[in-house]
Design a protein around this motif. Structure first.
Motif, PDB file in Angstrom:
ATOM      1  N   LYS A  78       0.848  -1.189   0.000  1.00 15.85           N
ATOM      2  CA  LYS A  78       0.000   0.000   0.000  1.00 15.85           C
ATOM      3  C   LYS A  78       0.889   1.245   0.000  1.00 15.85           C
ATOM      4  O   LYS A  78       1.715   1.408   0.885  1.00 15.85           O
ATOM      5  CB  LYS A  78      -0.924   0.012   1.219  1.00 15.85           C
ATOM      6  CG  LYS A  78      -1.932  -1.136   1.266  1.00 15.85           C
ATOM      7  CD  LYS A  78      -2.807  -1.051   2.503  1.00 15.85           C
ATOM      8  CE  LYS A  78      -3.755  -2.231   2.593  1.00 15.85           C
ATOM      9  NZ  LYS A  78      -4.759  -2.222   1.537  1.00 15.85           N
ATOM     10  N   VAL A  79       0.715   2.069  -1.023  1.00 14.39           N
ATOM     11  CA  VAL A  79       1.468   3.316  -1.161  1.00 14.39           C
ATOM     12  C   VAL A  79       2.963   3.044  -1.011  1.00 14.39           C
ATOM     13  O   VAL A  79       3.653   3.647  -0.191  1.00 14.39           O
ATOM     14  CB  VAL A  79       1.005   4.372  -0.131  1.00 14.39           C
ATOM     15  CG1 VAL A  79       1.470   5.762  -0.567  1.00 14.39           C
ATOM     16  CG2 VAL A  79      -0.490   4.371   0.038  1.00 14.39           C
ATOM     17  N   SER A  80       3.465   2.111  -1.792  1.00 14.96           N
ATOM     18  CA  SER A  80       4.878   1.754  -1.700  1.00 14.96           C
ATOM     19  C   SER A  80       5.338   1.163  -3.024  1.00 14.96           C
ATOM     20  O   SER A  80       4.533   0.785  -3.875  1.00 14.96           O
ATOM     21  CB  SER A  80       5.117   0.756  -0.567  1.00 14.96           C
ATOM     22  OG  SER A  80       4.434  -0.462  -0.811  1.00 14.96           O
ATOM     23  N   SER A  81       6.641   1.079  -3.164  1.00 13.99           N
ATOM     24  CA  SER A  81       7.249   0.449  -4.324  1.00 13.99           C
ATOM     25  C   SER A  81       8.063  -0.746  -3.840  1.00 13.99           C
ATOM     26  O   SER A  81       8.889  -0.609  -2.933  1.00 13.99           O
ATOM     27  CB  SER A  81       8.149   1.441  -5.066  1.00 13.99           C
ATOM     28  OG  SER A  81       8.796   0.819  -6.154  1.00 13.99           O
ATOM     29  N   SER A  82       7.814  -1.922  -4.425  1.00 13.06           N
ATOM     30  CA  SER A  82       8.482  -3.125  -3.938  1.00 13.06           C
ATOM     31  C   SER A  82       8.892  -4.015  -5.098  1.00 13.06           C
ATOM     32  O   SER A  82       8.283  -3.987  -6.172  1.00 13.06           O
ATOM     33  CB  SER A  82       7.574  -3.904  -2.983  1.00 13.06           C
ATOM     34  OG  SER A  82       6.429  -4.367  -3.666  1.00 13.06           O
ATOM     35  N   THR A  83       9.927  -4.797  -4.867  1.00 10.47           N
ATOM     36  CA  THR A  83      10.406  -5.799  -5.819  1.00 10.47           C
ATOM     37  C   THR A  83      10.441  -7.143  -5.109  1.00 10.47           C
ATOM     38  O   THR A  83      11.047  -7.268  -4.047  1.00 10.47           O
ATOM     39  CB  THR A  83      11.804  -5.442  -6.340  1.00 10.47           C
ATOM     40  OG1 THR A  83      11.774  -4.160  -6.967  1.00 10.47           O
ATOM     41  CG2 THR A  83      12.272  -6.476  -7.357  1.00 10.47           C
ATOM     42  N   ARG A  84       9.764  -8.126  -5.689  1.00  9.28           N
ATOM     43  CA  ARG A  84       9.677  -9.456  -5.085  1.00  9.28           C
ATOM     44  C   ARG A  84      10.449 -10.457  -5.955  1.00  9.28           C
ATOM     45  O   ARG A  84      10.225 -10.552  -7.150  1.00  9.28           O
ATOM     46  CB  ARG A  84       8.215  -9.903  -4.980  1.00  9.28           C
ATOM     47  CG  ARG A  84       7.284  -8.897  -4.307  1.00  9.28           C
ATOM     48  CD  ARG A  84       7.468  -8.868  -2.817  1.00  9.28           C
ATOM     49  NE  ARG A  84       6.467  -8.024  -2.179  1.00  9.28           N
ATOM     50  CZ  ARG A  84       6.420  -7.813  -0.865  1.00  9.28           C
ATOM     51  NH1 ARG A  84       7.301  -8.381  -0.067  1.00  9.28           N
ATOM     52  NH2 ARG A  84       5.487  -7.026  -0.347  1.00  9.28           N
ATOM     53  N   TYR A  85      11.313 -11.214  -5.290  1.00 11.18           N
ATOM     54  CA  TYR A  85      12.042 -12.294  -5.969  1.00 11.18           C
ATOM     55  C   TYR A  85      11.560 -13.607  -5.363  1.00 11.18           C
ATOM     56  O   TYR A  85      11.843 -13.905  -4.208  1.00 11.18           O
ATOM     57  CB  TYR A  85      13.550 -12.141  -5.789  1.00 11.18           C
ATOM     58  CG  TYR A  85      14.121 -10.896  -6.417  1.00 11.18           C
ATOM     59  CD1 TYR A  85      14.248  -9.716  -5.690  1.00 11.18           C
ATOM     60  CD2 TYR A  85      14.529 -10.890  -7.745  1.00 11.18           C
ATOM     61  CE1 TYR A  85      14.767  -8.564  -6.267  1.00 11.18           C
ATOM     62  CE2 TYR A  85      15.062  -9.745  -8.329  1.00 11.18           C
ATOM     63  CZ  TYR A  85      15.169  -8.594  -7.593  1.00 11.18           C
ATOM     64  OH  TYR A  85      15.682  -7.456  -8.165  1.00 11.18           O
ATOM     65  N   LEU A  86      10.836 -14.384  -6.150  1.00 12.86           N
ATOM     66  CA  LEU A  86      10.270 -15.630  -5.658  1.00 12.86           C
ATOM     67  C   LEU A  86      11.209 -16.785  -5.984  1.00 12.86           C
ATOM     68  O   LEU A  86      11.732 -16.873  -7.100  1.00 12.86           O
ATOM     69  CB  LEU A  86       8.890 -15.880  -6.261  1.00 12.86           C
ATOM     70  CG  LEU A  86       7.727 -15.070  -5.667  1.00 12.86           C
ATOM     71  CD1 LEU A  86       7.845 -13.589  -6.033  1.00 12.86           C
ATOM     72  CD2 LEU A  86       6.397 -15.606  -6.141  1.00 12.86           C
ATOM     73  N   HIS A  87      11.378 -17.676  -5.006  1.00 16.04           N
ATOM     74  CA  HIS A  87      12.284 -18.820  -5.172  1.00 16.04           C
ATOM     75  C   HIS A  87      11.596 -20.138  -4.835  1.00 16.04           C
ATOM     76  O   HIS A  87      12.259 -21.132  -4.592  1.00 16.04           O
ATOM     77  CB  HIS A  87      13.519 -18.649  -4.273  1.00 16.04           C
ATOM     78  CG  HIS A  87      14.239 -17.355  -4.470  1.00 16.04           C
ATOM     79  ND1 HIS A  87      15.067 -17.103  -5.543  1.00 16.04           N
ATOM     80  CD2 HIS A  87      14.240 -16.211  -3.734  1.00 16.04           C
ATOM     81  CE1 HIS A  87      15.554 -15.876  -5.459  1.00 16.04           C
ATOM     82  NE2 HIS A  87      15.061 -15.311  -4.371  1.00 16.04           N
ATOM     83  N   ASN A  88      10.285 -20.142  -4.837  1.00 15.46           N
ATOM     84  CA  ASN A  88       9.551 -21.319  -4.378  1.00 15.46           C
ATOM     85  C   ASN A  88       9.636 -22.459  -5.390  1.00 15.46           C
ATOM     86  O   ASN A  88       9.535 -22.255  -6.594  1.00 15.46           O
ATOM     87  CB  ASN A  88       8.098 -20.948  -4.103  1.00 15.46           C
ATOM     88  CG  ASN A  88       7.977 -19.886  -3.028  1.00 15.46           C
ATOM     89  OD1 ASN A  88       8.360 -18.745  -3.249  1.00 15.46           O
ATOM     90  ND2 ASN A  88       7.493 -20.257  -1.859  1.00 15.46           N
ATOM     91  N   LYS A  89       9.748 -23.663  -4.870  1.00 10.03           N
ATOM     92  CA  LYS A  89       9.941 -24.848  -5.708  1.00 10.03           C
ATOM     93  C   LYS A  89       8.686 -25.714  -5.800  1.00 10.03           C
ATOM     94  O   LYS A  89       8.727 -26.783  -6.407  1.00 10.03           O
ATOM     95  CB  LYS A  89      11.100 -25.691  -5.155  1.00 10.03           C
ATOM     96  CG  LYS A  89      12.401 -24.917  -5.000  1.00 10.03           C
ATOM     97  CD  LYS A  89      12.841 -24.258  -6.296  1.00 10.03           C
ATOM     98  CE  LYS A  89      14.129 -23.477  -6.125  1.00 10.03           C
ATOM     99  NZ  LYS A  89      14.506 -22.749  -7.358  1.00 10.03           N
ATOM    100  N   ASN A  90       7.588 -25.265  -5.194  1.00  9.34           N
ATOM    101  CA  ASN A  90       6.355 -26.055  -5.228  1.00  9.34           C
ATOM    102  C   ASN A  90       5.157 -25.109  -5.268  1.00  9.34           C
ATOM    103  O   ASN A  90       4.161 -25.305  -4.577  1.00  9.34           O
ATOM    104  CB  ASN A  90       6.284 -26.965  -3.998  1.00  9.34           C
ATOM    105  CG  ASN A  90       5.184 -27.996  -4.104  1.00  9.34           C
ATOM    106  OD1 ASN A  90       4.943 -28.540  -5.181  1.00  9.34           O
ATOM    107  ND2 ASN A  90       4.502 -28.252  -2.997  1.00  9.34           N
ATOM    108  N   LEU A  91       5.219 -24.078  -6.100  1.00  8.81           N
ATOM    109  CA  LEU A  91       4.244 -22.994  -6.067  1.00  8.81           C
ATOM    110  C   LEU A  91       2.971 -23.364  -6.833  1.00  8.81           C
ATOM    111  O   LEU A  91       3.024 -23.834  -7.965  1.00  8.81           O
ATOM    112  CB  LEU A  91       4.853 -21.725  -6.667  1.00  8.81           C
ATOM    113  CG  LEU A  91       4.041 -20.441  -6.500  1.00  8.81           C
ATOM    114  CD1 LEU A  91       3.862 -20.115  -5.020  1.00  8.81           C
ATOM    115  CD2 LEU A  91       4.730 -19.284  -7.213  1.00  8.81           C
TER     116      LEU A  91
END
Length: 249
Positions: free
Chosen positions: A149-162
């Motif tokens: 909310k009212v922010s800037s974000s970068t997500r790096y996903l590493h999940n092996k069973n998504l």
């Protein structure tokens, strides 16, 4: 998709009738074409948000309507940014206060409508429980939830069973990288709920996108279908006044 066509088709017909009536004097209040179009879009967003109990969509739809009709609502002393700030505070406050109610509400609704076991009920209860806290996921979790909310974000996903991931973005910017993700099966669900924001998803070239988003006043940029397909991604959610782009990497 069939229900969506009926929904938006009905709204278009209603809008045409209201615009005609306002121009020929059937109504005491005269709508301009621009205000009418925005009213219909915000009203549609409000209805869909109420059905899904999406607080952010409800609050900001009402805020948008308040901006358009500031004169008859006697809100002219408030600036547009002040109304949006008030809406943001309402969104945060209601999300925190109504969290226990929404958790019970979603659980009971799914039990009554579906009634085909506990798997979906547990899944939805888990998502609602995770909605208002910052998640730190390990690589083995199959269902993820992120809120910005009212922010800037970068997500790096590493999940092996998504299996499924949900992003809620309100007046913010999101970048999510899926290049190190291994889906649990041949299908993966990505839920995007974006209100007045931007979301970029960076995915492997072998993933095919199925656009199942409900959106209004938004830009959706999708890549061409890949020649080699390993995973079908179901892109779902509510997108309003936003920009969505999918980039192959």
């Amino acid at each position: 998709m069939k229900k969506s066509r009926w929904f938006w088709g009905s709204f278009a017909l209603i809008g045409a009738g209201v615009l005609l009536g306002s121009q020929v004097g059937w109504f005491s209040y005269s709508f301009s074409p621009a205000s009418l179009v925005l009213t219909l879009l915000l009203a549609a967003t409000l209805i869909t948000s109420l059905v899904s109990l999406w607080l952010t969509g409800i609050v900001f739809s009402l805020a948008g309507l308040s901006i358009i009709y500031a004169v008859p609502l006697h809100l002219t002393q408030l600036s547009t940014w002040m109304i949006l700030l008030i809406a943001l505070l309402f969104d945060i406050g209601l999300s925190l206060l109504l969290h226990p109610f929404l958790k019970r509400r979603h659980k009971s609704r799914v039990t009554i409508i579906n009634g085909q076991g506990n798997k979906q009920e547990v899944h939805i209860e888990k998502n609602i429980h995770q909605r208002h806290r910052d998640m730190h996921n390990d690589d083995n979790e199959s269902k993820l939830f992120f809120a910005d909310k009212v922010s800037s974000s970068t997500r790096y996903l590493h999940n092996k069973n998504l299996e499924e991931v949900t992003f809620d973005v309100s007046m913010g910017e999101l970048k999510a990288f899926f290049d190190d993700v291994e889906p649990a099966g041949p299908e993966l669900t990505i839920n995007l709920n974006v209100m007045m924001g931007e979301a970029q998803l960076f995915i492997p070239q072998e993933w095919e996108i199925s656009n199942e988003l409900d959106y209004s006043v938004s830009s959706i940029d999708l890549p061409a279908k890949p020649e080699l397909k390993t995973t079908m991604v179901h892109l779902r959610g509510n997108v309003n006044f936003a920009q969505i782009s999918i980039v192959y990497i």
